[in-house]
Design an enzyme around this catalytic site. Structure first.
Site, short mmCIF file in Angstrom:
data_model
loop_
_atom_site.label_atom_id
_atom_site.label_comp_id
_atom_site.label_asym_id
_atom_site.label_seq_id
_atom_site.Cartn_x
_atom_site.Cartn_y
_atom_site.Cartn_z
N THR A 137 -8.00 12.30 3.10
CA THR A 137 -7.16 11.12 3.33
C THR A 137 -6.09 11.46 4.35
OG1 THR A 137 -5.66 11.77 1.57
CG2 THR A 137 -7.47 10.32 0.96
N GLU A 184 -10.77 6.42 -0.11
CA GLU A 184 -11.26 6.57 -1.49
C GLU A 184 -12.27 5.49 -1.89
OE1 GLU A 184 -8.17 6.64 -0.45
OE2 GLU A 184 -6.97 8.16 -1.47
N TRP A 219 12.30 -7.08 -5.26
CA TRP A 219 11.41 -6.49 -4.27
C TRP A 219 11.31 -7.35 -3.02
CZ3 TRP A 219 10.04 -1.65 -4.73
CH2 TRP A 219 9.96 -1.07 -6.01
N LYS A 277 13.46 -2.27 -2.33
CA LYS A 277 14.06 -2.81 -3.53
C LYS A 277 15.55 -3.06 -3.28
CE LYS A 277 13.55 -2.68 -8.43
NZ LYS A 277 12.96 -2.00 -9.58
#
Lengths: 545, 545
Positions: free
Chosen positions: A181, A327, A441, A436
């Protein structure tokens, strides 16, 4: 009671044998570093793959041995995609854009025993080769350079090899390839694909309701083949018998447009950045290219801004948005309109197409909310979790990462998303990129997409900066379009049409370019570091929600 | 080294769950016996499948138990296609057109424990039910008839059942359904599909390069669902989320055309006989129907005559020819033109399309000739052998049939074929239908197809009759078109344009209709029996080759 069907394993062998048998004359085109083209076809490909397997076997390849590649997008890389797994080895494409120390670490961690490297990438290899013990190295004369003494010339080796190699019987769960990755934080982690997962993923890409890759297609992988399983396109093209066009390295937007026009490309893959560049080029020269057939652009990595989708549509380039990760092989979801959506307004259709869509067959998704599974209401965010036969069940040699999977075996993607009542996933943000502020959020992705709809903005990245009062506040980093110079006030006013005041970034910084990871994603960790000490010089926005 | 991917099994569960979640409003339409329609959708389908699974479990269904059906093509049959295997049972569709004794033999041999039967087929069931021990029988009120005392009303059972059934975890190699072949000779033999084979076969059908079934399609299975895995269409439609239109029973060609027009059908399946009838209807009433979208006709069973392909093209109905058998799930090959064939003359394209095509991904074919594998030269015949993950490896409980598989595990199809240099299979004949005259083989199929190009011929069957001198000679049985009366001399003259004199049938017999098997294939064994004593009353054709 068991079924009474043949146990033919799902390996790459039957699809490899089929393409040479039924589509021998379909072309494989490569753009060389000097801009000229080399042309081969699946008949020659088949012979060369057998020869490469023979070369590997003669070099002592044992079942499961890793064969690394440090190669651009070209026919020889395509050969390795099949020869290595068919010979019983594990293909391990390395990313030449990483720091040499990191490449070396990945090669050692992956356990690479052999390497195939481009002549043009030899200098990169030279910077780390001392630190990776390799049994043999083949150099591909991509730009025509001679091989150094410590490497074998790939073409010479193939010329000498017999084409009579008989591929071993493999189990469908045998490893076929390995990719690390390219996480924007943390050490890269190895994902190991099996023959079974590659075949099923390749079939999924060829479904009419996915990319619908067919024998009539001409496929251009504009994303690097060393990234995320090359999006599965090499396997899908072989399944379909599609013509392949490889852009080599360093193709400019104009080069890509030339390739699409001249080779009759019908499907190209790439991250939004590539298509932003292509759009700029088309704007500069709107009548410069004529496409023979409609062109689908498979786009992933990050969400394309809606206006990119709209504007490319006008040029006959139709973005098909997909979501996935290394993945997930990477295909997870595709944004395809449903039958009843054909009656929706254009506006609503674009809105749906700018989401990441719903899972392809055999893939399942769910949202992990604050308290159990989050509802599919289009507004409640949660972490996207995914499962399916081409989703990783573990990282290679990384037991400490077991917490990336839930106790019931789903993969935690790290993507914060909403899912609407139609099942369309919308990636809200990476968990680590969320902002945040005052306990609420803020999605950097939403702000970026709106900013990029401004005619003067080419690219935008919104990051969190520390704030003593609100904990975090958004800061926008803007790359203006050539010649444009949008004002912070303009941008704030644009955002005010869609966001509450407290969600609007505290500042707008103008830069010439954004730092990128080796696969072209914006490197927000770098930006956060760069602007760590930035402080706003104007009063708090208020009132807050 | 193994891959590190999730072990999610290839069962029907994820595709079943996906269709209800993402395509709940897509319709499932059934034409009732009285010509009216019932409409449901995948949301309701999902609930009803769970309820049916609950009903079966409550009746004591154990893993692997066979649940037989004696049902026409309608939504309840579609429900059983999923509920039975998902509940852990094995679906076993019985063919109501067989003799009751044969149905009973098949049900006993299959080990059927439960049965779901149409009210309109109860009289058929009544003729054999004493001879099959069944634990419970549900009657579907397809025509609205009340259930007899010894059966449970299917709708009433579903109404009472809870929809909370949790499907068991299954292995992908578990049996999912069982079909007996409808061989024109010999006892039927059981083919047992696994979850894995059904899923892979369903995916193959949805590939862009196969039938390309998508969410935008409207699928009409005009072949009986009790025949050859319903050609895989129920699974493919659920994978894609396609609208389904079930014709019920006894639909005439005009009914089918009405359904295609009114429901917007885009893909229908059927043997050539069905489409011959449809073409007759279109000829009678050429402006009777307007189709919203292009319609693909998936045709198999026997090869359609080339002029059927040509004439239907003119009406916007495009035949896609496929070849397969119950033993191949059934999809083996599809006749799709390759990219370079687009430049061929129309004549040559039709010639290619009138062949059976080349194998879909994961399927392999070869020709067993007189001495080893026959060359792919388009002229050398051999027996077609096939292998792949949805090809049968054995018949159920029939060890005496092991010789239908080669020592290296390929299935011997019993079809004599040629394969040309493009890899296109052309079925020459069934091994048992070939005519051996004076030591040379004559293909009945070739003669039939040429005869059917005559404007006065509706159907033709050519059989072998015993000949004292030549061992066998061809005899043609002709069904003339309405009002037409072609002469034997005309037909012989037509054949003489393409065949040698010795290949031309010794006689032409005119009949009103041809005997058929229960699935609509011409029953040549019956014709051979009927004309066993036929003798030609004219001199030998000569010279022979």
């Amino acid at each position: 009671m068991r079924g009474l069907m043949m146990e033919d394993p799902l390996t790459l062998l039957p699809i490899f044998e089929r393409v040479a048998r039924y589509f021998p004359q379909q072309e494989i085109v490569t753009r060389r570093p000097d801009g000229t083209f080399s042309r081969t076809n699946y008949a020659a490909f088949s012979t060369r793959v057998r020869k490469l397997a023979r070369v590997l076997a003669d070099a002592g390849l044992a079942p499961g041995d890793r064969v690394a590649t440090l190669l651009w997008n070209h026919a020889a890389h395509f050969e390795a995609f099949f020869a290595v797994p068919l010979a019983g080895g594990v293909l391990h494409p390395l990313n030449p854009r990483l720091h040499p120390d990191e490449i070396a670490w990945i090669a050692r961690t992956g356990g690479d025993r052999f390497l195939i490297v481009d002549d043009t990438l030899w200098p990169t290899f030279d910077r780390f080769r001392e630190s990776v013990p390799l049994d043999r190295v083949w150099q591909v004369p991509f730009a025509g350079h001679p091989a150094p003494a410590c490497a074998v010339n790939y073409e010479a080796a193939l010329n000498l090899a017999a084409a009579d190699f008989v591929f071993p019987q493999l189990d469908e769960r045998d490893a076929a390839s390995m990719y690390f990755t390219s996480g924007t934080t943390g050490r890269p982690k190895g994902v190991v694909y099996s023959h079974r997962s590659l075949v099923l993923h390749g079939l999924a890409i060829c479904l009419a309701d996915c990319c619908g890759i067919s024998r009539m297609d001409v496929v251009l992988p504009a994303t690097p083949m060393f990234h995320a399983n090359s999006w599965g396109l090499p396997h899908a093209a072989v399944i379909a018998g599609a013509k392949m066009v490889f852009p080599g390295s360093g193709a400019t937007p104009a080069d890509l447009l030339d390739l699409i026009e001249q080779e009759g490309v019908t499907l190209a893959s790439g991250v939004p950045t590539i298509w932003l560049g292509v759009l700029e080029e088309l704007r500069r020269n709107p009548s410069g290219w004529n496409f023979r057939a409609p062109v689908r652009l498979l786009v992933g990595g990050t969400a394309p801004p809606e206006n990119l989708v709209r504007e490319l549509d006008r040029f006959g380039l139709r973005i098909l948005q997909a979501w996935g990760l290394t993945e997930t092989s990477p295909l997870g979801t595709v944004s395809l309109l449903k039958p009843h959506m054909r009656e929706w307004s254009e506006e609503r259709q674009y809105e749906a197409r700018s989401k990441q869509g719903y899972p392809v067959p055999l893939i399942q998704v769910r949202l992990a909310g604050a308290e159990g599974e989050a509802p599919w209401d289009g507004v409640t965010p949660g972490e996207l979790e995914v499962r399916g036969p081409w989703v990783a069940s573990a990282y290679y040699g990384a037991p400490e990462s077991a917490d990336r999977w839930t106790p019931d075996g789903w993969f935690r993607t790290g993507d914060v998303a909403t899912i609407d009542s139609e099942g369309f996933v919308k990636i809200f943000d990476r968990t680590k990129d969320m902002i945040k502020s005052g306990g609420e959020w803020i999605s950097s992705v939403d702000l970026e997409n709106t900013l990029m709809a401004h005619p003067g903005v080419r690219e935008a990245a919104v990051i969190a900066i520390h704030d003593p009062k609100w904990q975090e506040r958004p800061l926008a980093i803007i790359v203006p379009r050539e010649g444009a110079r949008p004002s912070p006030e303009d941008l704030a006013a644009l955002l005010a049409t869609r966001f509450d005041k407290w969600q609007i970034p505290d500042g707008f910084i103008f830069v010439d370019e954004l730092p990128r990871t080796s696969v072209g994603k914006i490197q927000k960790s770098h930006l956060r570091e760069q602007f760590r000490d930035w402080r706003k010089d104007h009063p708090d926005p208020s009132p807050r929600k």
